[in-house]
Design an enzyme around this catalytic site. Structure first.
Site, PDB file in Angstrom:
ATOM      1  N   LYS A 106      -6.822   3.146  -3.520  1.00 14.88           N
ATOM      2  CA  LYS A 106      -7.286   3.146  -2.126  1.00 14.88           C
ATOM      3  C   LYS A 106      -7.534   4.586  -1.709  1.00 14.88           C
ATOM      4  O   LYS A 106      -6.762   5.475  -2.079  1.00 14.88           O
ATOM      5  CB  LYS A 106      -6.200   2.480  -1.271  1.00 14.88           C
ATOM      6  CG  LYS A 106      -6.429   2.489   0.217  1.00 14.88           C
ATOM      7  CD  LYS A 106      -5.365   1.646   0.920  1.00 14.88           C
ATOM      8  CE  LYS A 106      -5.352   1.888   2.416  1.00 14.88           C
ATOM      9  NZ  LYS A 106      -4.309   1.125   3.113  1.00 14.88           N
ATOM     10  N   ASP A 129       0.863  -1.179   0.000  1.00 14.11           N
ATOM     11  CA  ASP A 129       0.000   0.000   0.000  1.00 14.11           C
ATOM     12  C   ASP A 129       0.900   1.229   0.000  1.00 14.11           C
ATOM     13  O   ASP A 129       1.522   1.554   1.011  1.00 14.11           O
ATOM     14  CB  ASP A 129      -0.906   0.018   1.238  1.00 14.11           C
ATOM     15  CG  ASP A 129      -2.006  -1.035   1.171  1.00 14.11           C
ATOM     16  OD1 ASP A 129      -1.799  -2.048   0.483  1.00 14.11           O
ATOM     17  OD2 ASP A 129      -3.057  -0.838   1.804  1.00 14.11           O
ATOM     18  N   LYS A 167     -10.274   0.184  -2.821  1.00 16.39           N
ATOM     19  CA  LYS A 167     -10.248  -0.075  -1.384  1.00 16.39           C
ATOM     20  C   LYS A 167     -10.524   1.205  -0.616  1.00 16.39           C
ATOM     21  O   LYS A 167      -9.636   2.048  -0.491  1.00 16.39           O
ATOM     22  CB  LYS A 167      -8.879  -0.645  -0.970  1.00 16.39           C
ATOM     23  CG  LYS A 167      -8.717  -0.811   0.544  1.00 16.39           C
ATOM     24  CD  LYS A 167      -7.384  -1.433   0.910  1.00 16.39           C
ATOM     25  CE  LYS A 167      -7.163  -1.386   2.418  1.00 16.39           C
ATOM     26  NZ  LYS A 167      -5.841  -1.879   2.817  1.00 16.39           N
TER      27      LYS A 167
END
Lengths: 289, 336
Positions: B236, B168, B272
């Site tokens: 995300k 991430d 996400k």
């Protein structure tokens, strides 16, 4: 002033987590006097309102139970002060809802406020009366303390709308518990006003939550709820009481059984309503030589 | 602009820029062209986006549909702990919870991944052996992203070497807001290359846009396209360290972006939302949004994840309520 002024109608709502929401279900019901005359529309709480109230009561428990007994007493005494300021309103509502004469309604309101003051005084005396040092055969300093049970669901009396309500709610709060109360179904208006009193005194949000509605409908959800630690069945429908007790057993709740008939609330309650919601903690402290 | 760790190191030859997928091969040919492309994306009607999510949020999901939604949401959770005080012990207990979220009910599905800081990825990997649960590690100077590129890439390689299956990364919001879009693009491309694993598929790259700092929904749309063009496998919303984090309008815009990107290029990118999703109701609203905006293709843990920590407990409480018929309480789920 013009005599044909339009009436300002009040909207009766629930008291949950320090706020006044409508029922999640959107339902309301008509409140009437004993002769059937229309008094008001009240919110008709659903199981989800009860669920929200339990979440609020759980969140409020740490702060309320962690406050000093003296501080809790002061806060509860302040509630009585604000009730005194609403004396006339309570008298009107009790008189209309219970069909009492003015003087008898006044007597009931006086008794309710006095009852609240009486319980406010108990907060910092419980430790001395119910706890204390225990003589033990060993090198220990041994003492017992009463501690609050937790979140208490209260099915309030159906007939005595203010004195009865105060008599079941105040002892729960005085012990340091937080409460979710289902009020009298047919006589909920003094409870709504008591919610306004609690909101404007120093009681933290969520400590007391008042749901107007049907104890027979919400009672089973509260009795079964895993996050409720005790339930007072005083206002439960007689035919349902045993079933509620059975449901409460699933999560090993403390249960206060309903009386066969609604008692005379003006009698001195003693400690009978304080002790069911207190747990005794005993500490064995090793003594040095 | 970026500093090198070793001033005497020979300057690396700058490879030619990796081109995006067709039909967008030429949009990164220059800063001006890339800016023109990103600013040429249709503007977002903010009021329209808000009213659309408000309408979708009123969908009533009950009984069997609710049971399905809860299980699906549990299987999409990236169970996250990103605290300075994290310890190997805490990561191990989180991994145990990821494998068996509700020990009282073996039918509860496991979560999708455990999300930790890169130095703890090895601990998480070891605790999750013999499971399909991925280890996600945050990298690139998470959460601010304020470090030189060399440090960020070293951070990524370290996390991958520790066993992370998913990385991430945070984008450089400063560069993005200043309009240096190619810098951001190049950095994502470089991080994607650093995700390579010898003998295995590269670690999945999730690109954190930190929408709370992008201010407008137009910027969210641009950043989503930028990240997808650069090769991100997931986009995300946020780090969870900035408020507001994942909001429904932001998620709506990102879902539209992945839908449109797949229609144009044929490549599917996951979404996400992370941060601020605490209740089952929030999670179900997100699932409704996925189904209505991107489509049911995205309704699997491969393409949609929920970054959360406290959400899982609420999902479990609701699951227990559906199973037993009465309300459960926080005493019946583990403390994180």
């Amino acid at each position: 002033m013009s005599t044909d002024r339009l009436a300002v109608r009040k909207t009766y709502k629930l008291y949950v987590n320090g706020a006044f929401p409508r029922s999640e279900s959107g339902r309301t019901y008509e409140v009437t006097d004993p002769k059937g005359g229309f008094l008001a529309n009240a919110s008709w709480a659903s199981r989800k309102d009860a669920r929200d109230a339990v979440v609020a009561a759980r969140a409020a428990f740490a702060k309320w139970s962690g406050a000093t007994a003296y501080n809790r007493g002061q806060v509860l005494y302040r509630v009585a002060e604000v009730m005194e300021g609403r004396h006339a309103q309570f008298c009107d509502e009790v008189a209309a809802g219970e069909g009492l004469s003015g003087s008898r309604a006044r007597a009931a309101v006086d008794a309710a406020i006095d009852r609240w003051v009486w319980y406010a005084g108990w907060t910092d005396k419980l430790g001395a009366v119910l706890g204390g040092a225990n003589p033990v055969a060993g090198p220990y300093f041994d003492f017992s303390l009463p501690e609050p049970t937790g979140v208490v669901a209260v099915l309030a009396p159906q007939r005595s709308s203010l004195l009865g309500l105060v008599s079941v709610l105040a002892p729960v709060l005085a012990g340091g518990n937080t409460a979710v109360v289902v009020t009298s179904r047919t006589r909920p208006l003094p409870a709504v006003t008591l919610g306004e009193v609690l909101a404007t005194s120093d009681v933290p949000a969520g400590v007391a939550n008042l749901l107007t509605g049907d104890a027979g409908e919400i009672g089973p959800w509260l009795a079964e709820h895993d996050d409720v630690d005790a339930i007072d069945l005083t206002g439960a429908p007689a035919e349902q009481a045993m079933e509620l007790e059975r449901l409460a057993a699933g999560s090993i709740k403390r249960v206060v059984r309903p009386p066969a008939e609604e008692p005379d609330w003006s009698a001195n309650p003693g400690l009978t309503r304080l002790t069911p919601f207190l747990e005794t903690k005993t500490v064995w402290h090793p003594m040095g030589l | 602009m970026t500093h090198v760790l070793d001033p005497d190191a020979p300057a690396a030859a700058i490879p030619p820029r990796r081109e995006p997928l067709a039909p967008y091969r030429d949009v990164t040919r220059s800063d001006a062209a890339f800016r023109a492309f990103l600013h040429g994306l249709p503007g977002v009607d903010q009021v329209g986006a808000e009213s659309r999510v408000a309408v979708l949020g009123t969908r009533s999901i009950k009984t069997t549909a609710k049971a399905w939604a809860i299980d699906t949401a549990i299987s999409m959770v990236d169970l996250t702990t990103l605290e300075g005080a994290d310890t190997p012990g805490k990561v191990r207990s989180l991994a145990a919870k990821a494998r068996r979220p509700d020990p009282g009910d073996p039918t509860t599905p496991p979560v999708a991944a455990v999300c930790v800081y890169g130095d703890l990825a090895g601990v998480a990997k070891e605790a999750l052996t013999c499971t399909d649960i991925s280890v996600a590690a945050v990298a690139t100077a998470f959460p601010s992203g304020r470090a030189s590129r060399a440090v960020k890439l070293a951070d990524v390689r370290d996390a991958v070497a520790n066993g992370a299956d998913e990385i991430d990364m945070v984008i450089d919001r400063g560069a993005f807001l200043a309009g240096r879009y190619l810098d951001v693009y190049d950095e994502i491309v470089a991080v994607k290359e650093a995700c390579a694993r010898p003998g295995k598929d590269p670690a999945h790259l999730k690109v954190i846009l930190e929408t709370g700092e992008l201010v407008t929904l137009d910027n969210v749309r641009r950043a989503s396209w930028l990240a997808m063009l650069a090769g991100g496998d997931f986009i995300k919303t946020s780090t969870g360290k900035v408020s507001p984090a994942a909001t429904l309008p932001v998620c709506l815009v990102m879902l539209e972006a992945v839908r449109d990107f797949r229609a144009a290029t044929g490549r599917q990118v996951g979404v996400k939302p992370a941060g601020g999703i605490r209740t089952t109701k929030d999670a179900i609203k997100h699932l409704v949004l996925v189904n209505e905006v991107a489509g049911p293709d995205w309704l699997t843990p491969d393409w949609f994840r929920l970054g959360a920590s406290s959400l899982l407990n609420d999902l479990l409480l609701q699951r227990q309520k559906l199973r037993t018929g009465h309300y459960s309480g926080p005493d019946h789920v583990s403390v994180d």
